[in-house]
Write a protein that holds these residues in place. Structure first.
Motif, short mmCIF file in Angstrom:
data_model
loop_
_atom_site.label_atom_id
_atom_site.label_comp_id
_atom_site.label_asym_id
_atom_site.label_seq_id
_atom_site.Cartn_x
_atom_site.Cartn_y
_atom_site.Cartn_z
N ARG A 176 -18.09 33.87 -20.74
CA ARG A 176 -19.43 33.30 -20.89
C ARG A 176 -19.60 32.59 -22.22
O ARG A 176 -20.17 31.50 -22.30
CB ARG A 176 -20.48 34.42 -20.76
CG ARG A 176 -20.56 35.00 -19.35
CD ARG A 176 -21.52 36.17 -19.29
NE ARG A 176 -21.64 36.68 -17.93
CZ ARG A 176 -22.39 37.72 -17.60
NH1 ARG A 176 -23.06 38.38 -18.53
NH2 ARG A 176 -22.46 38.12 -16.34
N SER A 180 -20.18 28.58 -22.33
CA SER A 180 -21.53 28.18 -22.74
C SER A 180 -21.52 27.18 -23.88
O SER A 180 -22.46 26.38 -24.02
CB SER A 180 -22.35 29.41 -23.14
OG SER A 180 -22.57 30.26 -22.03
N SER A 183 -20.45 23.84 -21.62
CA SER A 183 -20.99 23.52 -20.30
C SER A 183 -22.37 22.86 -20.37
O SER A 183 -22.69 22.00 -19.54
CB SER A 183 -21.07 24.78 -19.43
OG SER A 183 -21.99 25.71 -19.95
N SER A 184 -23.15 23.23 -21.36
CA SER A 184 -24.50 22.67 -21.48
C SER A 184 -24.49 21.19 -21.85
O SER A 184 -25.52 20.52 -21.78
CB SER A 184 -25.30 23.45 -22.52
OG SER A 184 -24.68 23.38 -23.79
N TYR A 213 -25.59 32.38 -14.99
CA TYR A 213 -24.47 31.59 -15.51
C TYR A 213 -23.93 30.61 -14.47
O TYR A 213 -22.75 30.27 -14.48
CB TYR A 213 -23.37 32.53 -16.01
CG TYR A 213 -23.82 33.31 -17.22
CD1 TYR A 213 -23.72 32.78 -18.50
CD2 TYR A 213 -24.40 34.58 -17.07
CE1 TYR A 213 -24.15 33.48 -19.61
CE2 TYR A 213 -24.83 35.29 -18.18
CZ TYR A 213 -24.71 34.74 -19.44
OH TYR A 213 -25.16 35.43 -20.54
N ASN A 216 -22.13 27.53 -15.98
CA ASN A 216 -20.81 27.86 -16.50
C ASN A 216 -19.77 27.90 -15.38
O ASN A 216 -18.64 27.41 -15.53
CB ASN A 216 -20.82 29.22 -17.19
CG ASN A 216 -21.47 29.18 -18.56
OD1 ASN A 216 -22.04 28.17 -18.96
ND2 ASN A 216 -21.41 30.28 -19.27
#
Length: 233
Positions: A176, A180, A183-184, A213, A216
């Motif tokens: 995660r 993270s 991915s954003s 998630y 992600n």
């Protein structure tokens, strides 16, 4: 007579003085029928900070049950597989149904720090895992191994070629924190347009991207498709 996967794992139970959460390694989860594809994450997170109930369950089992623990209770027991991240990635990238894929972790033991937080497996545990895979792989004989994360890659990379040869695909670990960070930066709708392989699997298995998630998981699956396409070219 050739040893079974279970027999090999019994021989590789680590001594009590080695600081690990559970001392038994475990037999990889292998479905029937099997596609001969083996997917490896890094290691189970058995820290008291996040997995206390699961560890309590493991400690209530017999040694045999702990060795055979993957696939018990309706889930495999490899978190990024059970949460849908690896299922989405593998089905999107390789076009294989996940129910025909074998799953395990590259490192068979877990460690935690004094505060009960998960830590990366030591070099000793990685070396012990390579030794165990060097005995398991000749029996399993997968034709394709997908490693997720550098530790998983390193463990399998050290297996002698006399024990196993086959296709290798190296993916990032779908953690995660790592996902993270990047991915954003990408729009989900745009990713799904550019990676129709992922979009098609999401439509069939929307449950794989449920929860906080989702982005992600989609981003990681796109990464897997990209890696697989590059390997095929």
């Amino acid at each position: 007579m050739k040893d079974s996967l279970y027999d090999i794992c019994v021989r590789h139970i680590v001594p009590k003085e080695l600081e690990v959460v559970i001392h038994e390694p475990y037999v990889p989860y292998v479905p029937d029928p099997w596609s001969q594809i083996l997917v490896l994450a890094e290691a189970q997170n058995l820290s008291s900070a996040s997995s206390a109930d699961y560890v309590k369950t493991l400690r209530s089992m017999t040694s045999t049950e702990r060795i055979l623990r993957l696939g018990r209770g309706g889930c495999v027991g490899v978190y990024p597989w059970d949460d849908g991240s690896l299922k989405l990635a593998i089905e999107s990238a390789l076009g294989v149904k996940t129910e025909a894929v074998a799953v395990s972790n590259a490192v068979f033991w877990s460690q935690e720090d004094e505060a009960g937080n998960n830590v990366n497996p030591s070099s000793v545990l990685q070396e012990r895992s390579t030794a165990l895979w060097s005995e398991l792989l000749p029996i399993l004989a997968p034709n394709h191994i997908v490693t997720c994360g550098q530790i998983a890659h390193n463990v399998i990379d050290q297996v002698p070629s006399t024990a196993w040869r086959g296709k290798r695909t190296k993916l990032r670990l779908p953690s995660r924190t790592a996902m993270s960070r990047v991915s954003s930066m990408f729009d989900e709708a745009d990713l799904l347009r550019r990676y129709p392989e992922v979009s098609a699997v999401v439509q069939v298995h929307p449950d794989w991207v449920e929860g906080a998630y989702r982005h992600n998981k989609i981003f990681f699956a796109c990464h897997a498709v990209s890696v697989a396409k590059r390997a095929d070219n």
